[in-house]
Scaffold this active site. Structure first.
Site, short mmCIF file in Angstrom:
data_model
loop_
_atom_site.label_atom_id
_atom_site.label_comp_id
_atom_site.label_asym_id
_atom_site.label_seq_id
_atom_site.Cartn_x
_atom_site.Cartn_y
_atom_site.Cartn_z
N ASP A 44 -18.78 -56.02 17.15
CA ASP A 44 -19.28 -55.14 16.10
C ASP A 44 -19.11 -55.82 14.73
OD1 ASP A 44 -20.21 -52.81 14.91
OD2 ASP A 44 -18.66 -51.49 15.75
N ASP A 83 -26.57 -46.27 16.07
CA ASP A 83 -25.52 -45.31 16.40
C ASP A 83 -26.10 -43.94 16.69
OD1 ASP A 83 -23.39 -46.99 16.35
OD2 ASP A 83 -22.79 -46.52 14.30
C1 DGJ Z 1 -19.87 -48.82 14.89
C2 DGJ Z 1 -20.58 -48.94 16.21
O1 DGJ Z 1 -21.96 -48.94 16.00
C3 DGJ Z 1 -20.15 -47.80 17.12
O2 DGJ Z 1 -20.86 -47.87 18.32
C4 DGJ Z 1 -18.68 -47.91 17.35
O3 DGJ Z 1 -18.38 -49.07 18.07
C5 DGJ Z 1 -17.94 -47.89 16.02
N1 DGJ Z 1 -18.46 -48.88 15.12
C6 DGJ Z 1 -16.47 -48.13 16.23
O4 DGJ Z 1 -15.80 -48.21 15.04
#
Ligand code: DGJ
Length: 709
Positions: A459, A528
């Site tokens: 990430d 997300d």
């Molecule tokens: C952002 C990501 O897009 C989410 O899927 C998740 O992993 C969060 N970060 C975790 O902090």
């Protein structure tokens, strides 16, 4: 087989792909001796004689007040009698100007049907060499271009694009691209191309949610299945810029490259700078054929493991957010395994003192209260359930509240005498630094080895701001490029040490989706936002360039945690089945009926998985915004069609669905009832999906599968 690079004379070459020809040459101004490599043609494939004739076509007359002809140049420089958007801008001392002379050309056979042409040029006064490279391959219509500069003197480069492409004259032009924001990435926009300069860019140090580094141009009449498209994409995951110039006199050019306005790269004598590739694609088969060509290119020449089928995964984020514990994860894993999940990924919250997003990025050791014995026994438990294992990491993230930051405050990107503002309570680690890369490879390697991990979700939640590297003084701007290269390098080294390791690219959702990162990662997290209805729009935009095998898609809870929209399980599954299916809901709260239905739907997905992930994709009737829409995949003998009808009592949209890309003479058996249909019938008359019947509840969907007899 004819060679892809055909010399037409001393200074012109025809570069041929299966379906297109690209003619380029070096024009030398008889008065000044200045060399301008120029594009003469880019369009349907021509034989060598026709390509040669193209170079004889008279050039249009332009008055001295018109936009100069530099839009047709392969790399218009800031110098000479030009004033358009430069693809190369360099200052030697106080003089910001380049005047090029032609030095030589080189054609190289690179094997596997690929040939490369290098045009070598040099500044008329300074020891400064510019090499334009073009690669064509026998198995794709995508042409790769990049630029190298080498200097024997101090030079400050403020623009170095990978290449400028000229789109031939047309009565009108239209652009297509995707734009968005967090939770609404990849929204397709298509509209008339305004006269003037149109810039798509990211200044964030990552690809960004706001725009994605590609553009397609057509003459305004192209449809999904018909018409010409000229497409450009940049294979890069840091800041970038695509500048499209639509001349009032007609003609359009697109110059693409890394870095953004103001970024200054100083080169000392002996240094060189090489750009990432900018890719050009011509097709006359409409936007659908363009997408299929990009997908095929990604499979053949970008993705590290294109032949594999991506497993059905479970991710804990939406179920638990930061509150991960061994017992809870194992309970989720048990249910996940029972419905057919193959890979279990624990998301954020497992390390340092990470109870929320205010701390611990950088402290990559197990959270002592939550995992007092470490993570090994939990992952062993998951493996005992028959699943492979994955873990969330954010290697570039740095919390001020961390042991790492206290030990190495200088490892953060920062500027001298400037604040270090946080976003999402974090800073960014400087991956341009070798010591940071060594540290990252060290702990990532240790983690993967110790826990025997199969998968990392990588990430990145912090766009760059106030980004610098004060110790580097003159060249501190380099971090805008070197950071991205550093990330690529760490991923490559990790994969080298762990050939079985697979990596997902995530950046707060879809902030780092591009053909650069896909060289090092196997799939990406597009957003997300897991609301199936919103996701259809995101997936539609995503599919314009990127293949379904790289598109992670989860089924989550209802009402959706982000949008509060309620939708049936089946619809949520059918939307996620259009990519790499995953489950991201809180399985502990799913009813036994829901779990049973989920198991059945996962089994159905596995039945068509190879077709969805590796097949040719056709976006059938209707965009996701339409009342009814469908996506079809063809692979070997199997045809899978995902059909959607979000508005139950929609009466006006079509009720018959015409398939495409089939063999008209062949018979196709509908798996559901064994009935047989000619490809011609399915394509000309179509099918009548139950989910498309006019009266019924909202959010109806189905999976229709045929097998070629
Ligand atoms: C952002 C990501 O897009 C989410 O899927 C998740 O992993 C969060 N970060 C975790 O902090």
């Amino acid at each position: 087989m004819p060679m892809p690079v055909i010399p037409l004379d001393d200074q012109h070459w025809a570069l041929t792909t299966p379906g297109s020809t690209y003619v380029i040459g070096v024009v030398i101004d008889p008065e000044t001796g200045e060399a301008a490599p120029r594009q003469t043609y880019w369009g349907p494939r021509l034989g060598p004689e026709a390509a040669r004739q193209v170079t004889d076509l008279p050039r249009r007359h332009l008055s001295s007040f018109s936009t100069p002809a530099e839009v047709e140049e392969l790399l218009p420089v800031d110098g000479g009698k030009r004033w358009g958007a430069p693809s190369l801008q360099v200052a030697f001392g106080h003089v910001r100007s380049v005047e090029l002379r032609f030095v030589r050309s080189e054609v190289r056979d690179e094997g596997d049907g690929a040939e490369r042409l290098d045009l070598v040029l040099a500044d008329a006064h300074h020891p400064f060499e510019v090499v334009l490279s073009v690669r064509v391959r026998a198995d794709t219509d995508v042409i790769e271009r990049w630029t190298t500069v080498r200097t024997g003197t101090d030079a400050a480069v403020t623009r170095l694009d990978s290449g400028n492409w000229f789109v031939p004259d047309a009565d009108a032009y239209r652009y297509s691209g995707v734009f968005g924001a967090w939770a609404e990435e990849s929204q397709l926009q298509r509209g008339p191309l305004p006269v003037g300069e149109l810039v798509f860019t990211s200044r964030q140090g990552i690809t960004s949610h706001i725009a994605n580094p590609w553009i397609m141009i057509d003459a305004g009449e192209t449809t999904e299945e018909h018409g010409e498209v000229w497409g450009l994409a940049l294979a890069w995951s840091g800041s970038w810029r695509l500048t499209t110039t639509h001349r009032p006199e007609g003609g359009v050019s697109v110059s693409g490259g890394f870095g953004h306005d103001g970024v200054r790269w100083t080169l000392a004598p002996g240094e060189e700078l090489v750009t990432p590739p900018v890719l050009g694609l011509y097709t006359d088969g409409g936007f659908g054929a363009a997408s299929r060509a990009w997908h095929e290119y990604a499979r053949l020449h970008v993705l590290p493991t294109p032949a594999e089928e991506r497993p059905v995964l479970y991710n804990s984020w939406e179920a638990t957010t930061f509150a991960v514990t061994e017992a809870h994860q194992l309970a989720l894993a048990k249910t996940a395994a029972s419905i057919g999940v193959e890979l279990f990924v624990m998301d954020d919250g497992w390390f340092g003192r990470r109870d929320d997003d205010t701390t611990s990025l950088g402290d990559w050791f197990p959270h002592r209260e939550r995992f007092p014995e470490g993570l090994r026994s939990m992952f062993d438990g998951i493996r005992d359930l028959g699943m492979s294992t994955g873990l969330w990491v954010e290697p570039e993230g740095l919390s001020k509240e961390s042991e790492l930051y206290r030990a190495h405050p200088d490892w953060a990107l920062h500027l001298e005498h400037r604040r270090r503002d946080e976003k999402r309570q974090q800073l960014v680690l400087n991956f341009a630094r070798e010591d940071v890369r060594e540290w990252a490879v060290g702990w990532l390697d240790g983690l993967v080895t110790e826990l025997d991990l199969d998968y990392l979700k990588w990430d990145m939640n912090r766009p760059f701001t106030q980004a610098g590297w004060p110790e580097k003084e003159q060249s501190q701007d380099r971090i805008w490029i070197e950071h991205t290269r550093g990330v690529y390098q760490v991923m490559a080294r990790l994969r080298e040490r762990h050939p079985g390791l697979r990596i997902e690219s995530c950046s707060g959702g879809g902030g780092r989706v591009d053909l650069g990162i896909l060289r090092y990662t196997d799939e990406v997290w597009p957003s997300d936002n897991t609301d199936a209805r919103d996701r259809q729009h995101i997936q539609h935009g995503f599919s314009q360039l990127y293949p379904a095998s790289a598109m992670s898609a989860w089924v989550t809870d209802t009402p959706n945690p982000t949008t509060r929209r309620t939708m049936p399980l089946r619809y949520r599954f059918h939307v996620a089945m259009a990519g790499v299916l995953g489950i991201g809901g809180n399985l502990a709260e799913w009813t036994s009926g829901e779990l049973e239905a989920a198991a059945e739907l996962i089994a159905q997905y596995k039945h068509v998985r190879a077709t969805v992930q590796h097949g040719r994709q056709y976006r059938l009737a209707g965009t996701p915004g339409a009342e009814r829409s469908a996506v079809q995949y063809v692979h070997g003998d199997q045809v899978a069609v995902l059909v959607y009808n979000p508005l139950g009592n929609a009466k006006r949209a079509p009720r018959r669905l015409r398939l495409t890309g089939l063999d008209p003479e062949a018979q196709y058996e509908l798996e559901r009832d064994g009935s047989r249909w000619y490809g011609a019938t399915l394509m000309a008359a179509g099918i009548r999906p139950a989910a498309w019947e006019p009266i019924g509840p909202d959010y109806r969907s189905e999976l229709v599968v045929f097998r070629k007899v």
